[in-house]
Design an enzyme around this catalytic site. Structure first.
Site, short mmCIF file in Angstrom:
data_model
loop_
_atom_site.label_atom_id
_atom_site.label_comp_id
_atom_site.label_asym_id
_atom_site.label_seq_id
_atom_site.Cartn_x
_atom_site.Cartn_y
_atom_site.Cartn_z
N THR A 51 78.71 83.20 53.45
CA THR A 51 78.78 81.80 53.84
C THR A 51 78.61 81.16 55.18
O THR A 51 78.05 80.42 55.40
CB THR A 51 79.69 81.06 52.81
OG1 THR A 51 79.29 81.29 51.55
CG2 THR A 51 79.56 79.57 52.89
N ASP A 105 74.53 88.40 51.41
CA ASP A 105 75.45 87.54 50.51
C ASP A 105 76.44 88.52 49.98
O ASP A 105 76.03 89.91 49.62
CB ASP A 105 74.92 86.85 49.22
CG ASP A 105 75.70 86.28 48.54
OD1 ASP A 105 75.73 84.83 48.40
OD2 ASP A 105 76.93 86.78 48.17
N THR A 127 93.22 89.42 46.93
CA THR A 127 92.66 89.09 46.06
C THR A 127 91.81 87.83 46.29
O THR A 127 92.58 86.97 46.57
CB THR A 127 93.29 89.16 44.76
OG1 THR A 127 93.90 90.22 44.47
CG2 THR A 127 92.05 88.93 43.44
N GLN A 169 96.59 93.62 34.80
CA GLN A 169 95.64 92.33 34.89
C GLN A 169 96.10 91.14 35.80
O GLN A 169 95.50 90.36 36.18
CB GLN A 169 95.11 92.13 33.59
CG GLN A 169 94.36 92.96 32.84
CD GLN A 169 93.93 92.30 31.29
OE1 GLN A 169 94.21 91.23 30.97
NE2 GLN A 169 93.38 93.14 30.54
N1 ASP Z 1 78.57 84.19 48.12
C1 ASP Z 1 79.06 84.27 49.33
C2 ASP Z 1 79.49 85.60 49.90
O1 ASP Z 1 80.18 86.16 49.56
C3 ASP Z 1 80.33 83.36 49.42
C4 ASP Z 1 81.30 83.27 50.84
O2 ASP Z 1 80.82 83.86 51.90
O3 ASP Z 1 82.36 82.94 50.54
O4 ASP Z 1 78.74 86.17 50.77
#
Ligand code: ASP
Length: 342
Positions: free
Chosen positions: A15, A59, A167, A279
């Site tokens: 992102t 991504d 996580t 979990q």
């Molecule tokens: N979908 C994006 C990714 O993991 C989300 C992000 O960057 O926060 O590349």
């Protein structure tokens, strides 16, 4: 920090560097050079920054073991010429990648800091600038000419964590990550507060070894009430399957029904490694604490202790890729190799 400190910024995608496709409204990866133009503040940092980008930024949902090898190779190539590394990466699978890299880079004596953002860097309310700038400052931290951080970290929203302890817990908040079983390594406020007692103490003077063999004949199976025995059977019969993470309840508990025990027993007899990981996001597997985990203990299921699922699955890929012998596999898995478990 001084002008002599060389930092390599590696852009993999995520992102942080995305822009909106105005036709569809969806976010997609963007040109790295244009991305850097959005952060003139970088020129004010008191260190030298080189940049390198994946040819096709992704991504992080598209990340696979070949990308991890590419990343490890970039770090290997630039290891002697640079004092620290910052990896720009999507947050979705960042914990997996940081965990994988922690195993792949044995005897790491320099910082490798993963970071990203929830909003693109061009967005008015972006969290990208703070994350990126502070990550670079952390990667450049030095004491008596030596790196302060000598491990793979993950920096997000004012905290640096050990990468293989993290996580992703939130898809929306700027505070997207947690490390419930290990405290932060650094906190960013008016000053950067380094918690030296929480850092990974590496064996000094050993040469970096980069492991590039990863075996992905592994699977994660999350238990839930009503689990269908025939699904389990199908998974266990997967050709060439070498290891399974059983995501159990609470402190490592599973139903003590005969079908489950029999299927696991058979698979283990045929050579499958089975790891018990909880979990729960925090806390540890304690096999034998309840009757519902005694059977697993008797089957000599590997104890995942307080490891995250992300760190466990990548540890399996690494140990299998390294041809770890079946005699020592359980002992080695149950040993902390890079601070990923107690
Ligand atoms: N979908 C994006 C990714 O993991 C989300 C992000 O960057 O926060 O590349």
């Amino acid at each position: 920090m001084d002008k002599q400190t060389n930092i390599l910024l590696i852009y993999t995608g995520g992102t942080i560097g995305m822009v909106k496709d105005y036709k569809t409204g969806a976010l997609k990866a963007f040109n790295f050079k244009k991305l850097l133009k959005n952060i003139p503040e970088l020129a004010q940092l008191d260190c030298h920054i080189d940049t390198i980008s994946f040819e096709n930024p992704i991504d992080s949902s598209n990340i696979n073991t070949a990308h991890w090898v590419e990343l490890a190779s970039i770090i290997e190539t630039h290891y002697n010429s640079h004092d620290g590394f910052v990896v720009l990466h999507g947050s979705d699978t960042m914990s997996y990648s940081a965990s994988a890299l922690s195993y792949m880079l044995e005897n790491l004596a320099k910082p490798v800091i993963f970071t990203g953002s929830q909003l693109p860097i061009g967005d008015l309310r972006t969290d990208a600038k703070e994350n990126l700038i502070t990550s670079i400052q952390i990667a450049a931290l030095r004491k008596k000419g030596k790196a302060v951080i000598k491990e793979v970290g993950l920096y997000f929203e004012y905290k640096l964590y050990r990468g293989n302890r993290t996580t992703k817990l939130n898809a929306e908040h700027f505070e997207a990550f947690a490390s419930l079983n290990h405290p932060p390594l650094v906190e960013s406020g008016v000053h950067l507060k380094v918690y030296h007692e929480n850092l990974w103490a590496n064996v000094k003077g050993k040469k970096l070894i980069v492991h590039k063999e990863l075996d992905n004949n592994v699977v994660i199976l999350k238990l839930f009430p009503g689990f269908n025995p025939s699904v389990m059977k199908t998974i266990l019969e997967t050709p060439n399957l070498k290891a399974l993470i059983l995501e159990t309840y609470g402190a490592g508990n599973a139903p003590n029904e005969q079908w489950l025990i029999d299927q696991l027993k058979n698979a283990i007899k045929k050579g499958l490694y089975v790891v018990n990981v909880t979990q729960c996001s925090g806390g540890s597997v304690l096999m034998g604490q309840y009757e519902t985990s005694e059977q697993l203990q008797k089957l000599k299921v590997i104890n995942g202790k307080d490891i995250t699922t992300e760190a466990a699955i990548t540890k399996l890929m690494y140990l299998l890729g390294a041809d770890t012998s079946s005699k020592t596999f359980k002992t080695i898995f149950e040993t902390s190799l890079r601070g990923e478990m107690q």
